[in-house]
Motif scaffolding. Structure first.
Motif, mmCIF file in Angstrom:
data_model
loop_
_atom_site.group_PDB
_atom_site.id
_atom_site.type_symbol
_atom_site.label_atom_id
_atom_site.label_comp_id
_atom_site.label_asym_id
_atom_site.label_seq_id
_atom_site.Cartn_x
_atom_site.Cartn_y
_atom_site.Cartn_z
ATOM 1 N N MET A 1 29.700 36.348 56.024
ATOM 2 C CA MET A 1 29.276 36.367 54.626
ATOM 3 C C MET A 1 30.388 36.889 53.730
ATOM 4 O O MET A 1 30.634 36.363 52.629
ATOM 5 N N ASN A 2 31.094 37.924 54.192
ATOM 6 C CA ASN A 2 32.206 38.480 53.407
ATOM 7 C C ASN A 2 33.329 37.458 53.261
ATOM 8 O O ASN A 2 33.931 37.310 52.188
ATOM 9 N N LYS A 3 33.616 36.763 54.376
ATOM 10 C CA LYS A 3 34.668 35.757 54.322
ATOM 11 C C LYS A 3 34.296 34.637 53.359
ATOM 12 O O LYS A 3 35.125 34.170 52.564
ATOM 13 N N TYR A 4 33.026 34.232 53.411
ATOM 14 C CA TYR A 4 32.544 33.186 52.504
ATOM 15 C C TYR A 4 32.580 33.687 51.056
ATOM 16 O O TYR A 4 32.997 32.963 50.132
ATOM 17 N N GLY A 5 32.173 34.952 50.818
ATOM 18 C CA GLY A 5 32.199 35.529 49.467
ATOM 19 C C GLY A 5 33.603 35.638 48.919
ATOM 20 O O GLY A 5 33.852 35.394 47.725
ATOM 21 N N LEU A 6 34.563 35.983 49.793
ATOM 22 C CA LEU A 6 35.965 36.099 49.367
ATOM 23 C C LEU A 6 36.498 34.739 48.926
ATOM 24 O O LEU A 6 37.207 34.632 47.905
ATOM 25 N N LEU A 7 36.138 33.707 49.673
ATOM 26 C CA LEU A 7 36.557 32.353 49.295
ATOM 27 C C LEU A 7 35.958 31.951 47.943
ATOM 28 O O LEU A 7 36.631 31.336 47.102
ATOM 29 N N GLN A 8 34.724 32.311 47.734
ATOM 30 C CA GLN A 8 34.056 31.992 46.479
ATOM 31 C C GLN A 8 34.718 32.705 45.297
ATOM 32 O O GLN A 8 34.946 32.124 44.228
ATOM 33 N N LEU A 9 35.062 33.988 45.482
ATOM 34 C CA LEU A 9 35.698 34.768 44.401
ATOM 35 C C LEU A 9 37.088 34.232 44.077
ATOM 36 O O LEU A 9 37.499 34.144 42.897
ATOM 37 N N ASP B 1 37.870 40.974 35.758
ATOM 38 C CA ASP B 1 37.656 42.335 36.289
ATOM 39 C C ASP B 1 36.565 42.340 37.369
ATOM 40 O O ASP B 1 36.690 43.009 38.401
ATOM 41 N N GLN B 2 35.505 41.576 37.145
ATOM 42 C CA GLN B 2 34.414 41.507 38.128
ATOM 43 C C GLN B 2 34.885 40.856 39.433
ATOM 44 O O GLN B 2 34.539 41.304 40.537
ATOM 45 N N ILE B 3 35.722 39.803 39.258
ATOM 46 C CA ILE B 3 36.237 39.116 40.458
ATOM 47 C C ILE B 3 37.136 40.039 41.258
ATOM 48 O O ILE B 3 37.051 40.130 42.489
ATOM 49 N N LYS B 4 38.035 40.760 40.546
ATOM 50 C CA LYS B 4 38.946 41.688 41.238
ATOM 51 C C LYS B 4 38.169 42.802 41.940
ATOM 52 O O LYS B 4 38.507 43.211 43.054
ATOM 53 N N ALA B 5 37.117 43.286 41.266
ATOM 54 C CA ALA B 5 36.309 44.354 41.873
ATOM 55 C C ALA B 5 35.609 43.844 43.137
ATOM 56 O O ALA B 5 35.529 44.531 44.160
ATOM 57 N N GLY B 6 35.120 42.597 43.021
ATOM 58 C CA GLY B 6 34.451 42.016 44.192
ATOM 59 C C GLY B 6 35.398 41.813 45.347
ATOM 60 O O GLY B 6 35.075 42.103 46.501
ATOM 61 N N ILE B 7 36.627 41.303 45.026
ATOM 62 C CA ILE B 7 37.630 41.097 46.083
ATOM 63 C C ILE B 7 38.022 42.422 46.706
ATOM 64 O O ILE B 7 38.148 42.552 47.934
ATOM 65 N N SER B 8 38.173 43.447 45.868
ATOM 66 C CA SER B 8 38.563 44.772 46.365
ATOM 67 C C SER B 8 37.484 45.342 47.289
ATOM 68 O O SER B 8 37.789 45.934 48.332
ATOM 69 N N LYS B 9 36.242 45.139 46.889
ATOM 70 C CA LYS B 9 35.130 45.665 47.699
ATOM 71 C C LYS B 9 35.072 44.986 49.058
ATOM 72 O O LYS B 9 34.868 45.630 50.095
ATOM 73 N N ILE B 10 35.266 43.657 49.026
ATOM 74 C CA ILE B 10 35.226 42.916 50.300
ATOM 75 C C ILE B 10 36.419 43.279 51.171
ATOM 76 O O ILE B 10 36.288 43.442 52.394
ATOM 77 N N MET B 11 37.585 43.433 50.559
ATOM 78 C CA MET B 11 38.799 43.764 51.318
ATOM 79 C C MET B 11 38.707 45.141 51.952
ATOM 80 O O MET B 11 39.341 45.421 52.969
ATOM 81 N N ASP B 12 37.920 46.017 51.324
ATOM 82 C CA ASP B 12 37.751 47.354 51.908
ATOM 83 C C ASP B 12 36.976 47.304 53.224
ATOM 84 O O ASP B 12 37.046 48.228 54.035
#
Length: 667
Positions: A83-91, A119-130
């Motif tokens: 799900m995280n990998k799919y979400g990262l691709l979406q962002l 900003d929302q996209i970067k925050a989402g990517i940062s959260k997933i990358m963590d």
């Protein structure tokens, strides 16, 4: 006969259908609690091992039960990673889309909406990358798999130890039980064996004991494992979701209703199946043992037709029993599928609410599928235990049988027995209300031959049984060399006697072994000397393997007369003080009778002998003839004296040579 054969398979039909013993016929004990308590007392010497079995069973089951929940964690982490990998691709796709808009219209870069979106996209990517760099955490999944492998290996080891120790517990317990049964049989009086069929006694000693052995080895450990599994699964399901656990438990009444419905209808067919199996076994045995008679009288077709009739009934009963019991599995799968659907719906709803993870749903479904199996096993084992306790009760009935009167503490030993026998005012009855022998008095001198004659039921064989203490007298006294036989140990008493009976007994083994059975430690040369004295040496040497010829189970590879000569040789080897001869020549031809008479003359020389005579011509030389009728001695004397009296003996003797009515003949 047929019904008795049906008793030889205690478990037959109880595990024939998919339901196992739950659909089979129940065999209940009369006193279940008392018998079970007594049976468990045999486990007391093994209680330490039994406790270890219980502990190992718990560990083995627990390590298996926790597996689904732990594997659920791996599945949850795998799904989250995907799900995280799919979400990262979406962002990233959204980020590329905004970048394309800015490139086409540079002024849009300062738009609050664009800036907020970036900003929302970067925050989402940062959260997933963590979370593991936005990748699937294969290290975590690998560790879970290794942990599961370790748990299952440990569970297998505990399961192995459990079975290993339980095998020792079961076999030692059954070993002691068999030993006790065998010791008991050796102490039981002859009247016990006269009142029971061989098949019944054999069934108790073998089938019933084996039934207990199988239950201890398999069913008891299964019962422990099933109970622990049920408790463990319920606990694990409750830790995942009490609501879903309630859904699974609510399906239990459906399982019970379905099982009871099918079992009620199949039991009568299983019972019929067992009855017909017994009939079939009895018929086959009767036809096999009497096949010569069947062929002689031309009843082969009748025999085959009877077999077909029984076989048809067995087929019908067996088909119905198997079919009806087979319905249980589809019906239980139907109930299980209903529960599965409800669990999936409730689990899916809870997952959308964030109250349960995907991995836990998967684990719960596994638990719900495993939940019914131990319940059915427990029900099966409950029936098996009923059958086992019934078997134990039959064994305990044997162990509680009245034994022979105990030996006296100050028993006497006759060092050099002479063979003087005296009956003084002896009374005896098989039933208290029906006296058989009344006030019998006999005085037998050393080396004399005493013949006993009379019609069937006169008490001839009973007299011999009393002499050897196979039965105890009601009153009076029997003595040998002046010593009351009740003061002599039975083993010492019976060692003074040698017996040659009308029904020969030879065991499966060589001729040499059968003759040597007469005396422990006898050499081959001594056995051959006995065979020569019995006039058996010649025919033995004519056999292909001589003394090493192996007699089959019924000794049918030698003639009846040859069997009798071997039993006489065995008696000669035993060198007894007193001989008992039960008309050994009644079932042989005249030529063989001559050889047997010579052998018997050799055997009786210088020995006190009791001869039960059917052919009166064979006892002319006896010093004393006892004529018995209805348990009493009605005439005594030598052959000539009795003929001169012109009484009962004279009538018997003359009838054998005048072709008189069979009603007046001996035996």
């Amino acid at each position: 006969m047929s019904e008795k054969k049906g008793n030889n398979g205690q478990r037959g039909g109880m595990g024939g259908g998919p339901m196992g013993s739950f659909a089979g016929p129940k065999v209940k004990a009369k006193d279940f609690k008392g018998t079970l308590k007594r049976l468990l007392s045999y486990l007391k010497p093994q209680r330490t091992n039994f406790i270890l079995v219980f502990i190992f069973a718990i560990f083995s089951t627990v390590f298996t039960i926790v597996g689904p929940k732990i594997s659920g964690k791996a599945i949850t982490r795998l799904v989250e990673g995907m799900m995280n990998k799919y979400g990262l691709l979406q962002l990233h796709a959204q980020q590329d889309k905004i970048a394309a808009v800015i490139k086409a219209n540079p002024g849009a870069a300062n738009s609050p909406k664009v800036i907020g979106g970036l900003d929302q996209i970067k925050a989402g990517i940062s959260k997933i990358m963590d979370i593991n760099g936005g990748k699937i955490d294969f290290t975590y999944i690998r560790n879970i798999i290794l942990l599961l492998l370790g748990l299952y290996v440990i569970s297998t080891i505990f399961g192995f130890l459990q079975q290993y120790i339980m095998a020792e517990v079961a076999q030692k317990t059954v070993y002691n039980l068999r030993k006790e049964v065998e010791d008991k049989l050796s102490r039981l009086p002859l009247k016990f064996f006269d009142s029971k069929t061989h098949g019944e006694i054999l069934s108790r000693v073998t089938n019933d004991v084996d039934n207990i052995s199988t239950t201890l080895q398999q069913s008891l450990t299964q019962l422990i494992t099933s109970i622990v599994t049920i408790i463990g699964i319920v606990v694990m399901m409750l830790t995942i979701s009490p609501l879903m656990t309630l859904v699974v438990i609510l399906t239990l009444p459906l399982y019970i209703v379905v099982t009871a419905f099918v079992a009620k209808r199949s039991q009568k067919y299983f019972a019929t199946q067992q009855k017909e199996i017994g009939e079939l076994n009895g018929h086959v045995e009767e036809m096999y043992t009497g096949h010569k008679i069947v062929k002689s009288f031309g009843h082969e077709k009748d025999s085959v037709q009877e077999f077909r009739n029984i076989n048809d009934r067995l087929y019908n009963a067996g088909w119905k029993a198997q079919f009806i019991s087979g319905v249980i599995m589809p019906m239980m799968r139907f109930v299980s599928n209903i529960g599965y659907v409800v669990v999936c719906v409730v689990g899916g709803y809870l997952a959308t609410q964030g109250k349960i993870t995907i991995g836990n749903i998967q684990a719960f479904i596994q638990y719900s599928n495993q939940f019914t199996q131990p319940i059915v096993q427990t029900a099966n084992i409950a029936n098996i235990i009923q059958s086992t306790v019934a078997s134990a009760e039959r064994i305990f009935e044997l162990l509680d049988e009245v034994e022979e009167i105990e030996e006296t503490a100050d028993s006497k030993v006759i060092e050099l027995p002479k063979g003087e026998v005296k009956f003084e005012h002896v009374d005896f009855s098989y039933k208290k209300e029906e006296a058989l022998i009344k006030d019998m008095n006999i005085d037998v001198k050393r080396g004399h031959t005493i013949a006993i004659v009379g019609p069937t039921g006169a008490g001839k064989t009973t007299l011999v049984n009393l002499l050897m203490r196979f039965y105890e007298i009601d009153a009076g006294k029997i003595s040998i060399d002046g010593v009351d036989i009740r003061d002599i140990k039975r083993g010492e008493l019976r060692s003074m006697f040698g017996m040659v009976l009308q029904d020969t007994w030879l065991f499966n083994g060589t001729i040499m072994e059968n003759i040597a059975y007469g005396r422990e430690g006898a050499t081959d040369e001594e056995a051959m000397q006995a065979a020569r004295a019995a006039h058996a040496h010649h025919f033995i040497k004519t056999l292909p393997d001589g003394y090493n010829t192996i007699l089959n189970e019924e000794a049918s590879n030698i003639s009846q007369g040859q069997k009798q000569l071997l039993t006489i040789a065995r008696a000669i080897l035993a060198n007894p003080t007193i001989m008992i001869l039960d008309e050994a020549t009644s079932s042989v031809d005249s030529r063989t009778e001559v050889y047997i008479q010579r052998a018997m003359t050799e055997l009786m020389q210088n020995r006190t002998s009791f001869v039960i005579a059917h052919r009166l011509s064979t006892i002319k030389d006896a010093e004393l003839i006892l004529v018995m009728d209805k348990g009493s001695i009605i005439e005594t004397g030598s052959h000539n004296e009795l003929l001169a009296q012109n009484g009962f003996y004279a009538d018997l003797y003359n009838s054998q040579f005048a072709g008189a009515n069979l009603d007046n003949e001996v035996m």
